[in-house]
Write an enzyme that holds these catalytic residues in place. Structure first.
Site, mmCIF file in Angstrom:
data_model
loop_
_atom_site.group_PDB
_atom_site.id
_atom_site.type_symbol
_atom_site.label_atom_id
_atom_site.label_comp_id
_atom_site.label_asym_id
_atom_site.label_seq_id
_atom_site.Cartn_x
_atom_site.Cartn_y
_atom_site.Cartn_z
ATOM 1 N N HIS A 46 0.949 -1.124 0.112
ATOM 2 C CA HIS A 46 0.036 -0.169 0.016
ATOM 3 C C HIS A 46 0.905 1.375 0.024
ATOM 4 C CE1 HIS A 46 -2.967 2.979 1.016
ATOM 5 N NE2 HIS A 46 -2.377 3.257 2.160
ATOM 6 N N HIS A 53 1.125 4.902 -2.647
ATOM 7 C CA HIS A 53 1.434 6.277 -2.494
ATOM 8 C C HIS A 53 2.746 6.564 -3.133
ATOM 9 C CE1 HIS A 53 -1.467 7.355 0.851
ATOM 10 N NE2 HIS A 53 -1.083 6.388 1.149
ATOM 11 N N GLU A 61 -6.192 9.381 -0.429
ATOM 12 C CA GLU A 61 -6.285 7.917 -0.213
ATOM 13 C C GLU A 61 -7.353 7.163 -0.928
ATOM 14 O OE1 GLU A 61 -4.293 5.718 1.512
ATOM 15 O OE2 GLU A 61 -3.509 6.998 2.942
ATOM 16 N N SER A 64 -3.967 0.410 -4.570
ATOM 17 C CA SER A 64 -3.365 -0.806 -3.974
ATOM 18 C C SER A 64 -4.033 -1.825 -3.619
ATOM 19 C CB SER A 64 -2.244 -0.311 -2.678
ATOM 20 O OG SER A 64 -3.358 0.314 -1.746
HETATM 21 FE FE LIG Z 1 -2.019 5.258 2.908
#
Ligand SMILES: [Fe+2]
Length: 295
Positions: free
Chosen positions: A162, A167, A208, A227
């Site tokens: 993730h 990111h 997010e 993700s």
């Molecule tokens: Fe995150």
């Protein structure tokens, strides 16, 4: 990284200096002593990390490198279909390894020349003000552990897949990186906890779990969607709402489930105009007005 405490396994420092990660009984790695021992060691790296020094190397097994390779391959196929052009451009420029888990230090070395961002190791939950605040300085707190190899497409907690696939690929694009920095500046500027939470919720529903209209299709740019092997196939069917600061800053979310309410930007420029300008200028008073406007 996810924000809510209960989804990070608690990390306890022992009297002898060792570190123990308390996995819940439902965690896929709960009954695997080898995995748990490695989790403890990896958490210890972050607990004992000295800022300004290289991030210590986390030891991964061949099975875990295999998990990374499998997830990278499968997500890559989905990204081509569902990710925004900026995310794909960032990923192409960053060039993450495909077949093995990169060390966070290596991620920093790839990322810094592109947008100035560097990674910092996190054992688990980082307090909101620290997590967001250092974004203003171009630092991103990241866990280092990877999910249990028995379930490569599932994790109950934010892991290195993730943090890095979600990111770092976004942080590799200058326009997204600028937004992360503005979120950090906002977190530093606001004083009250309620205002800080509002800033973090806007981050949650954008960086997010944000989605964006792009050439007639709905795409994702949020790290949580990009993700997640399952969520990336579902986001187009969720309750998609217009980008609205009052709504994003006050909508409750449940991290244990797929996000069923998502907010759509009409373009990157729209995201910058609404959310970027908000983070660039917000203070406790302006946020209080946005909260009141929602009620
Ligand atoms: Fe995150």
């Amino acid at each position: 990284m996810f924000e809510e405490a209960q989804y990070f396994a608690p990390v306890a420092a022992q009297a002898d200096g060792s570190v123990v990660v308390e996995l819940s009984a439902s965690h896929p790695g709960f009954a695997d002593p080898v995995y748990r021992s490695r989790r403890n060691a990896i958490a210890g790296l972050a607990v004992n990390y000295q800022p300004g020094t290289p991030i210590p190397i986390a030891e991964y097994t061949e099975q875990e490198h295999g998990v990374w390779a499998t997830v990278t391959r499968e997500l890559g196929i989905k990204h081509a279909k569902y990710a925004t052009a900026e995310y794909l451009d960032g990923a192409a420029r960053l060039g993450l390894p495909q077949e093995r888990i990169p060390q966070l230090e290596e991620v920093s070395q790839l990322l810094e020349p592109l947008t100035g961002f560097r990674y910092l190791p996190a054992a688990g939950l980082v307090p909101l003000r620290d997590f967001y605040g250092v974004l203003a300085d171009g630092f991103f707190h990241s866990t280092q552990y990877i999910r249990h190899h028995s379930v490569p497409f599932y994790t109950p907690e934010p892991d290195v897949i993730h943090e890095v696939i979600g990111h770092a690929n976004a942080l590799a694009h200058p326009r997204y990186a600028a937004l992360y920095r503005l979120a950090g500046q906002a977190a530093r500027r606001v004083e009250g906890e309620e205002a800080l939470e509002f800033v973090s919720k806007v981050f949650w529903f954008t960086m997010e779990f944000g989605v964006m209209q792009e050439t007639g299709e709905l795409k994702a740019y949020g790290a949580g969607i990009l993700s997640s092997y399952g969520e990336i196939e579902e986001f187009r069917g969720m309750d998609i709402r217009p980008l609205d600061l009052s709504a994003m800053g006050t909508t409750h979310y449940d991290i244990t489930k797929y996000q069923d309410v998502l907010f759509r930007a009409e373009s990157v420029q729209h995201l910058e105009d609404v959310v970027g300008d908000f983070w660039d200028t917000c203070d406790d008073d302006s946020i209080a007005k946005l909260v009141a406007a929602r009620v």
